[in-house]
Motif scaffolding. Structure first.
Motif, short mmCIF file in Angstrom:
data_model
loop_
_atom_site.label_atom_id
_atom_site.label_comp_id
_atom_site.label_asym_id
_atom_site.label_seq_id
_atom_site.Cartn_x
_atom_site.Cartn_y
_atom_site.Cartn_z
N LYS A 1 0.83 -1.21 0.00
CA LYS A 1 0.00 0.00 0.00
C LYS A 1 0.87 1.26 0.00
N ILE A 2 1.94 1.23 0.80
CA ILE A 2 2.83 2.40 0.88
C ILE A 2 3.49 2.64 -0.49
N ILE A 3 3.90 1.55 -1.13
CA ILE A 3 4.52 1.69 -2.46
C ILE A 3 3.53 2.31 -3.45
N VAL A 4 2.30 1.83 -3.43
CA VAL A 4 1.29 2.36 -4.35
C VAL A 4 1.07 3.85 -4.09
N ALA B 1 8.67 -2.16 -8.50
CA ALA B 1 9.09 -1.69 -7.18
C ALA B 1 9.66 -2.86 -6.38
N TYR B 2 10.60 -2.57 -5.52
CA TYR B 2 11.22 -3.65 -4.74
C TYR B 2 11.74 -3.11 -3.42
N ILE B 3 12.07 -4.04 -2.53
CA ILE B 3 12.67 -3.67 -1.25
C ILE B 3 14.18 -3.80 -1.42
N LYS B 4 14.88 -2.74 -1.08
CA LYS B 4 16.31 -2.72 -1.33
C LYS B 4 17.09 -3.35 -0.20
N LYS B 5 18.13 -4.01 -0.58
CA LYS B 5 19.04 -4.51 0.45
C LYS B 5 20.30 -3.67 0.51
N ASP B 6 20.75 -3.19 -0.65
CA ASP B 6 22.01 -2.44 -0.63
C ASP B 6 21.78 -0.97 -0.28
N GLN B 7 20.52 -0.57 -0.17
CA GLN B 7 20.19 0.78 0.32
C GLN B 7 20.92 1.89 -0.41
N LYS B 8 20.95 1.85 -1.70
CA LYS B 8 21.76 2.82 -2.42
C LYS B 8 21.08 3.24 -3.72
N ALA B 9 20.70 4.50 -3.81
CA ALA B 9 20.23 5.05 -5.07
C ALA B 9 21.42 5.73 -5.74
N VAL B 10 21.57 5.54 -7.03
CA VAL B 10 22.67 6.20 -7.74
C VAL B 10 22.07 7.14 -8.77
N GLY B 11 22.55 8.38 -8.82
CA GLY B 11 22.03 9.32 -9.80
C GLY B 11 22.86 10.58 -9.84
N ASP B 12 22.33 11.58 -10.55
CA ASP B 12 23.08 12.83 -10.72
C ASP B 12 22.43 14.01 -9.98
N VAL B 13 21.12 13.94 -9.82
CA VAL B 13 20.39 15.00 -9.09
C VAL B 13 19.35 14.31 -8.22
N SER B 14 19.32 14.64 -6.94
CA SER B 14 18.33 14.02 -6.04
C SER B 14 17.69 15.06 -5.15
N GLY B 15 16.41 14.92 -4.96
CA GLY B 15 15.72 15.68 -3.92
C GLY B 15 15.53 14.78 -2.71
N ARG C 1 14.85 0.14 9.04
CA ARG C 1 13.70 -0.32 8.27
C ARG C 1 14.09 -0.57 6.81
N ALA C 2 13.22 -1.29 6.12
CA ALA C 2 13.43 -1.57 4.70
C ALA C 2 13.35 -0.27 3.89
N ILE C 3 14.09 -0.25 2.82
CA ILE C 3 14.03 0.87 1.88
C ILE C 3 13.18 0.41 0.69
N LEU D 1 13.66 7.82 -13.26
CA LEU D 1 13.95 8.38 -11.93
C LEU D 1 13.55 7.33 -10.92
N SER D 2 13.99 7.51 -9.70
CA SER D 2 13.66 6.51 -8.69
C SER D 2 13.25 7.20 -7.39
N ILE D 3 12.10 6.81 -6.90
CA ILE D 3 11.65 7.29 -5.58
C ILE D 3 12.08 6.25 -4.56
N GLU D 4 12.72 6.68 -3.52
CA GLU D 4 13.04 5.74 -2.43
C GLU D 4 12.41 6.24 -1.14
N VAL D 5 11.84 5.31 -0.41
CA VAL D 5 11.10 5.68 0.80
C VAL D 5 11.54 4.78 1.94
N CYS D 6 11.71 5.39 3.07
CA CYS D 6 12.06 4.63 4.26
C CYS D 6 11.19 5.17 5.38
N ILE D 7 10.33 4.33 5.96
CA ILE D 7 9.49 4.77 7.08
C ILE D 7 9.80 3.89 8.28
#
Lengths: 158, 158
Positions: free
Chosen positions: A7-10, A33-47, A137-139, A151-157
């Motif tokens: 639900k949170i992902i949706v 969408a997936y649950i990350k283990k390596d906890q790492k987004a790679v990019g050039d511009v992030s908010g 917590r899971a990312i 682009l990639s949205i990452e969420v950690c609650i």
């Protein structure tokens, strides 16, 4: 993946897709969408934006990571200008989008009895930077594809 | 610089100095704090955290930006290990320090009737990345010097 996580992902995926469409007139498709283990987004511009419940007992962070091409293309469509490079105007627009995606998601999280207030967004620029959400917590990673790139949205609650 | 801004700078500077001393046994000296116009911290490793008041009416963000050398040296002193590179352990320690600096500052801000809850920290890694706090408010930059190199706390409260 629990029903709650799904639900949170949706909620965050829908927020991202809506904000891209309404603010930037950019159609985005949801990747896997997936649950990350390596906890790492790679990019050039992030908010990046942090949020917490009123009591401080629940908290989290959200990032929206763009390639340079997708940031320039999406912000260009949003502001009706061509941007050859990531200048302050592009960064502010990325911050604003981050804020709006988080804001819409927070509105929808209320239905799950999760009531959060958010901080102000920060925007990171740097070729191939990585972001690590520091939490036990899971990312949740939510990739979106657009005609300007991904682009990639990452969420950690937590 | 107003008295209020000066007080906020002292609170965050003191929080940074205390956390470095108590967590990492590193003595830090305060450089010349200033209000930024270009809104840009440059570094190799940064912890970022957002915070907001319970009502959501006041909010902000804080970053702690290290050079690679200062991150490795300070975390090495904190954990009693030598780190040749910025691995996940170093990133988590930077996130933890960011969290603690923000936590102590938030505690002291209560005396100024500013009551904030914070999100979870995120850690950015990338050579010479920049951070832009997206807000109409002034960005307070608080440079700290240590024997391992310098770091910079940036605070934006809106």
């Amino acid at each position: 993946m629990t029903e709650k996580v799904k639900k949170i992902i949706v909620i965050f995926a829908q927020a991202g897709i809506n904000v891209l469409e309404t603010m930037a007139m950019v159609k985005a498709g949801l990747g896997k969408a997936y649950i990350k283990k390596d906890q790492k987004a790679v990019g050039d511009v992030s908010g990046i934006i942090g949020f917490s419940s009123k009591s401080g007992s629940a908290k989290g962070s959200m990032s929206v990571t763009f390639s340079e091409a997708s940031a320039l293309g999406i912000v260009g469509s949003m502001l009706g200008e061509e941007y050859p490079e990531v200048n302050d105007e592009v960064k502010d627009a990325v911050g604003e989008m981050t804020n709006m995606i988080c804001g819409q998601a927070r509105k929808d999280l209320v239905e799950m009895d999760m009531i959060f207030e958010a901080g102000t967004p920060s925007v990171v620029t740097g070729k191939n930077h990585t972001i690590r959400h520091v939490s036990e917590r899971a990312i949740l990673a939510i990739p979106l594809d657009t005609s300007h790139g991904s682009l990639s949205i990452e969420v950690c609650i937590g």
